[in-house]
Design an enzyme around this catalytic site. Structure first.
Site, PDB file in Angstrom:
ATOM      1  N   SER A  80      25.015  55.957  58.748  1.00  0.00           N
ATOM      2  CA  SER A  80      24.855  54.539  58.438  1.00  0.00           C
ATOM      3  C   SER A  80      23.463  54.006  58.710  1.00  0.00           C
ATOM      4  CB  SER A  80      25.891  53.722  59.214  1.00  0.00           C
ATOM      5  OG  SER A  80      25.863  54.029  60.582  1.00  0.00           O
TER       6      SER A  80
ATOM      7  N   LYS B  79      33.754  48.062  53.456  1.00  0.00           N
ATOM      8  CA  LYS B  79      32.397  48.103  52.907  1.00  0.00           C
ATOM      9  C   LYS B  79      32.481  48.018  51.381  1.00  0.00           C
ATOM     10  CE  LYS B  79      30.512  49.886  57.114  1.00  0.00           C
ATOM     11  NZ  LYS B  79      30.582  50.981  58.069  1.00  0.00           N
TER      12      LYS B  79
ATOM     13  N   HIS C 148      30.555  54.900  54.674  1.00  0.00           N
ATOM     14  CA  HIS C 148      29.526  54.452  53.730  1.00  0.00           C
ATOM     15  C   HIS C 148      29.565  55.234  52.421  1.00  0.00           C
ATOM     16  CE1 HIS C 148      27.252  51.370  55.843  1.00  0.00           C
ATOM     17  NE2 HIS C 148      27.511  52.046  56.955  1.00  0.00           N
TER      18      HIS C 148
HETATM   19  C1  PLP Z   1      31.104  50.764  59.458  1.00  0.00           C
HETATM   20  C2  PLP Z   1      31.461  52.125  59.902  1.00  0.00           C
HETATM   21  C3  PLP Z   1      32.690  52.384  60.501  1.00  0.00           C
HETATM   22  C4  PLP Z   1      33.647  51.291  60.841  1.00  0.00           C
HETATM   23  O1  PLP Z   1      34.276  50.735  59.711  1.00  0.00           O
HETATM   24  P1  PLP Z   1      34.875  49.258  59.829  1.00  0.00           P
HETATM   25  O2  PLP Z   1      35.845  49.222  58.713  1.00  0.00           O
HETATM   26  O3  PLP Z   1      33.741  48.309  59.676  1.00  0.00           O
HETATM   27  O4  PLP Z   1      35.523  49.150  61.170  1.00  0.00           O
HETATM   28  C5  PLP Z   1      32.999  53.692  60.821  1.00  0.00           C
HETATM   29  N1  PLP Z   1      32.135  54.693  60.586  1.00  0.00           N
HETATM   30  C6  PLP Z   1      30.923  54.469  60.024  1.00  0.00           C
HETATM   31  C7  PLP Z   1      30.002  55.616  59.777  1.00  0.00           C
HETATM   32  C8  PLP Z   1      30.547  53.184  59.686  1.00  0.00           C
HETATM   33  O5  PLP Z   1      29.349  52.967  59.150  1.00  0.00           O
END
Ligand code: PLP
Length: 393
Positions: free
Chosen positions: A182, A241, A210
């Site tokens: 990320s 996301k 992502h």
């Molecule tokens: C954003 C993210 C999460 C968490 O996801 P949410 O739905 O926002 O709780 C988990 N792993 C990675 C790599 C992320 O970037």
């Protein structure tokens, strides 16, 4: 008066302020769009994970509104008591079909999906072999599991092999990586790690937060992108996301999913998704299946913007995705760059330690399918002016 037992927190905050690392939250005034208003200023928004613009897609809005009208706003219980609705079952069936797995289970967030799954699958005496840049939710799940955690240098499959060779073969092992990292936007070493997991009889797991909606056919994720169907035992993804709503899921064999429904603590002990969120996620899968040209637009924008930043001479690291970091090194410099960009109409968040290693502070940019070429060219022009002014380029 009793002395304040939290007095030390003020001192910690002061030291953040002294280091230029204290952040106030930017407040979004309206919709989460490619051009949005934060703190009453209209900006090109390069800080949203809304890759495909689905947070405001008419189909998702309509399904969510209908769910509120017909079913109310809450689910009233955890899944294992009275909080499993027909919509949850429908979403899970759709996710399993989309991911080409036997089954899937939805969690309240991607964080809960990762932490809950890792903590349920491993226990004391087991081993977790983890990329050093894996997401915090994986790290927390690993700690909660009480398994031994071995960390290999970022994407270094030969180091992962040495860790696996050093394990007692009678122990259960998990090999785990983010699909897309990320903060750097690069891809995990999935093919190499999947082969290692097979060779050493370990469980293979990927966190595709992502990558969901971004990589693979129709946004099926990195397992699809790398052609690894059937070779990754646990696929976690997020619905927060690119999917545009909120939540996470694990997908895999029916036995895996049934086990998680009995042992993953967020599933057992935290109330399930409200109807509107669940309905919006189902609509999002329809969009991914029916309008893949949105994903093509995302990629065209990502290529244009990344090439533009590189042509200006910025250090964009090893990014392979719509996430492009602009690495400046010093934490305070990253925050100054972000603030000056914002003052000139571009929102790209500064990110420093502990989210990224010391000396690797950056401004992170994320383009979406919704950005116009004018938005992106404007942002590049502002990056050029501010980056030159700060001596970064
Ligand atoms: C954003 C993210 C999460 C968490 O996801 P949410 O739905 O926002 O709780 C988990 N792993 C990675 C790599 C992320 O970037």
């Amino acid at each position: 008066m009793r002395p304040d037992p939290l007095a030390h927190l003020a001192a910690e905050l002061d030291s953040l302020k002294a280091a230029g690392l204290f952040r106030t939250l930017r407040v979004l005034d309206g919709e989460q769009r490619a051009r949005a208003s934060f703190d009453h200023r209209s900006v090109v928004n390069l800080s949203s994970n809304n890759y495909l613009g689905l947070t405001t897609h008419p189909a998702l809005r309509a399904r969510a509104e209908r769910a509120v009208r017909e079913l109310g706003v809450g689910s009233g219980s955890v899944r294992t008591i009275g909080g499993t609705m027909a919509l949850h079952m429908e979403l899970e069936a759709r996710l399993a079909a989309f991911k080409k797995t036997e089954a899937a289970v939805v969690f309240q967030s991607g964080f809960a999906a990762n932490a809950g799954t890792v903590a349920a699958l491993l226990s004391k005496g087991d081993a977790i072999v983890s990329d050093e840049l894996n997401h915090a939710s994986i790290i927390d799940g690993a700690r909660l599991s009480r398994a031994d955690i071995s960390v290999f240098p970022h994407k270094d499959a030969s180091a992962a092999r040495r860790l696996l060779e050093g394990l007692d073969r009678s122990r259960r092992a998990l090999v785990i990586t983010d699909g897309v990292f990320s903060m750097d936007g690069d891809l995990g070493a999935l093919p190499e790690l999947a082969s290692l997991a097979e060779e050493f009889g370990a469980i293979m797991m990927v966190d595709d937060a992502h990558a969901s909606g971004v990589f693979g056919a129709n946004g099926r994720g990195t397992v699809d992108h790398f052609g690894l169907h059937g070779r990754v035992d646990v696929q976690v993804g997020t619905l927060s996301k690119a999917v545009g709503a909120l939540g996470g899921y694990a997908a895999g064999s029916r036995a895996l999913i049934e086990f998680l429904c009995h042992r993953a603590r967020p599933f057992l002990f935290s109330t399930s998704h409200p109807p509107a969120v669940t309905a919006a996620c189902i609509a999002a899968i329809d969009v991914l299946e029916e309008e893949p040209q949105i994903i093509d637009r995302l990629w065209a924008n990502a290529r244009f913007f990344k090439a533009g930043l590189q042509a200006l001479g910025f250090d964009t690291g090893a990014s392979e995705s719509p996430i492009t970091p602009v690495i400046v090194g010093d934490g305070a410099l990253a925050m100054t760059l972000s603030d000056r960009l914002f003052a000139r109409g571009v929102f790209a968040q500064g990110i420093g330690f502990p989210t990224v290693p010391r000396g690797r502070a950056r401004v992170r940019t994320i383009v979406t399918a919704e950005h116009t070429r004018e938005d992106l060219q404007f942002a590049l022009d502002v990056f050029k002016a501010v980056g030159t002014g700060l001596g970064i380029i």
